[in-house]
Scaffold this motif. Structure first.
Motif, short mmCIF file in Angstrom:
data_model
loop_
_atom_site.label_atom_id
_atom_site.label_comp_id
_atom_site.label_asym_id
_atom_site.label_seq_id
_atom_site.Cartn_x
_atom_site.Cartn_y
_atom_site.Cartn_z
N VAL A 1 53.57 -12.49 30.30
CA VAL A 1 53.24 -13.24 31.51
C VAL A 1 54.01 -12.59 32.65
CG1 VAL A 1 53.33 -15.49 32.65
CG2 VAL A 1 52.91 -15.35 30.18
N GLU A 2 53.27 -12.10 33.65
CA GLU A 2 53.89 -11.32 34.72
C GLU A 2 54.03 -12.07 36.03
OE1 GLU A 2 51.35 -7.86 34.64
OE2 GLU A 2 52.66 -6.91 33.17
N SER A 3 53.21 -13.07 36.26
CA SER A 3 53.30 -13.85 37.50
C SER A 3 52.62 -15.19 37.28
CB SER A 3 52.63 -13.09 38.65
OG SER A 3 51.25 -12.90 38.39
N ALA A 4 52.79 -16.08 38.26
CA ALA A 4 52.18 -17.40 38.16
C ALA A 4 51.28 -17.64 39.36
CB ALA A 4 53.25 -18.48 38.08
N SER A 5 50.23 -18.38 39.16
CA SER A 5 49.33 -18.89 40.19
C SER A 5 48.77 -17.84 41.14
CB SER A 5 50.01 -20.01 40.96
OG SER A 5 49.07 -20.71 41.72
N PRO A 6 47.79 -17.03 40.77
CA PRO A 6 47.18 -16.97 39.45
C PRO A 6 48.13 -16.32 38.44
CG PRO A 6 46.25 -15.25 40.81
CD PRO A 6 47.18 -16.06 41.69
N VAL A 7 47.85 -16.55 37.19
CA VAL A 7 48.73 -16.06 36.13
C VAL A 7 48.41 -14.59 35.84
CG1 VAL A 7 49.51 -16.38 33.75
CG2 VAL A 7 48.92 -18.37 35.15
N GLY A 8 49.40 -13.72 36.06
CA GLY A 8 49.25 -12.31 35.71
C GLY A 8 49.57 -12.12 34.25
N ILE A 9 48.69 -11.45 33.54
CA ILE A 9 48.82 -11.29 32.09
C ILE A 9 48.64 -9.82 31.72
CG2 ILE A 9 47.70 -11.75 29.86
CD1 ILE A 9 48.92 -14.25 30.67
N LEU A 10 49.53 -9.33 30.88
CA LEU A 10 49.34 -8.05 30.21
C LEU A 10 49.16 -8.38 28.74
CD1 LEU A 10 49.30 -4.98 29.94
CD2 LEU A 10 51.80 -5.04 29.85
N ALA A 11 47.97 -8.16 28.22
CA ALA A 11 47.67 -8.45 26.81
C ALA A 11 47.53 -7.13 26.06
CB ALA A 11 46.39 -9.27 26.70
N LYS A 12 48.27 -7.02 24.96
CA LYS A 12 48.21 -5.83 24.11
C LYS A 12 47.92 -6.29 22.69
CE LYS A 12 51.91 -3.52 26.66
NZ LYS A 12 53.25 -2.91 26.52
N ALA A 13 47.21 -5.46 21.97
CA ALA A 13 46.97 -5.74 20.55
C ALA A 13 46.90 -4.43 19.81
CB ALA A 13 45.66 -6.51 20.37
N ASP A 14 47.32 -4.47 18.56
CA ASP A 14 47.13 -3.29 17.71
C ASP A 14 46.83 -3.74 16.29
OD1 ASP A 14 49.64 -3.02 15.96
OD2 ASP A 14 50.54 -3.05 17.95
N LEU A 15 46.05 -2.92 15.62
CA LEU A 15 45.66 -3.16 14.25
C LEU A 15 46.25 -2.06 13.39
CD1 LEU A 15 43.89 -4.65 12.13
CD2 LEU A 15 42.01 -3.13 12.81
N LYS A 16 47.00 -2.46 12.37
CA LYS A 16 47.60 -1.50 11.43
C LYS A 16 47.22 -1.91 10.02
CE LYS A 16 51.55 -0.39 14.31
NZ LYS A 16 52.99 -0.47 14.50
#
Length: 185
Positions: free
Chosen positions: A95-110
């Motif tokens: 969560v990078e900021s609020a109102s609006p909410v800044g999001i950095l979403a990461k995913a990995d499959l191993k």
């Protein structure tokens, strides 16, 4: 092995920002039918409740929208590959900021041997409330608690963008199909 990222133009915190992904070059021939039974390991720079939210969203989204069999959400401190599990889907929501909410979403499959098969990343901002996700928001608030209300819509939307880019899995036989059906009941 040199890993190449499929680069996309990423708009500065716009809701239409792209997803950057990488898939192991031999995934189609080697891993597509081999790594289907997964657990989710969530992380977040926010509260434990937001971490729990990210795990539940990833589990449900991957089960309902992809051909993986995601059994449960486990802590990063637990050895995730036990029994007949074949892989780990790690998700990280920053969560990078609020109102609006800044999001950095990461995913990995191993796979359970630790070989990375896929990864994706999406950064954007979303309003903390979305009328189209009101029922979903209320459901997660009832399940986890009121503190996740402003994060349900942004976390769901960001993870959805990333998880939609997971590689296509293929169930090799009817046993997998029946297990998936039973899991969703």
């Amino acid at each position: 092995m040199k890993r190449l990222w499929a680069l996309s133009l990423v708009g500065t915190l716009s809701a239409c920002a792209s997803v950057a992904t990488w898939t192991r070059p031999d995934y189609e021939t080697k891993d597509r039918k081999r790594v289907l039974r997964l657990v989710v390991v969530p992380q977040s720079n926010s509260t434990p409740a937001v971490t729990q939210l990210a795990g539940k969203v990833a589990l449900r989204y991957a089960n309902h929208h992809r051909d993986f069999i995601v059994r449960e959400v486990v802590s990063a401190t637990v050895a995730p590959c036990q029994d007949d599990l074949e892989g780990v889907l790690s998700v990280n929501v920053e969560v990078e900021s609020a109102s609006p909410v800044g999001i950095l979403a990461k995913a990995d499959l191993k796979d359970c041997g630790g070989t990375e098969l896929w990864r994706g990343e999406h950064e954007s901002s979303y309003p903390s409330a979305d009328d189209n996700l009101k029922e979903l928001t209320d459901s997660y608030v009832e399940e986890i608690g009121e503190e996740v209300r402003p994060f349900v819509s942004p976390v769901f939307q960001a993870l959805r963008r990333v998880l939609d880019e997971l590689p296509v899995a293929e169930m090799p036989n009817d046993d997998y199909v029946m297990e998936k059906i039973e899991l969703e009941e």
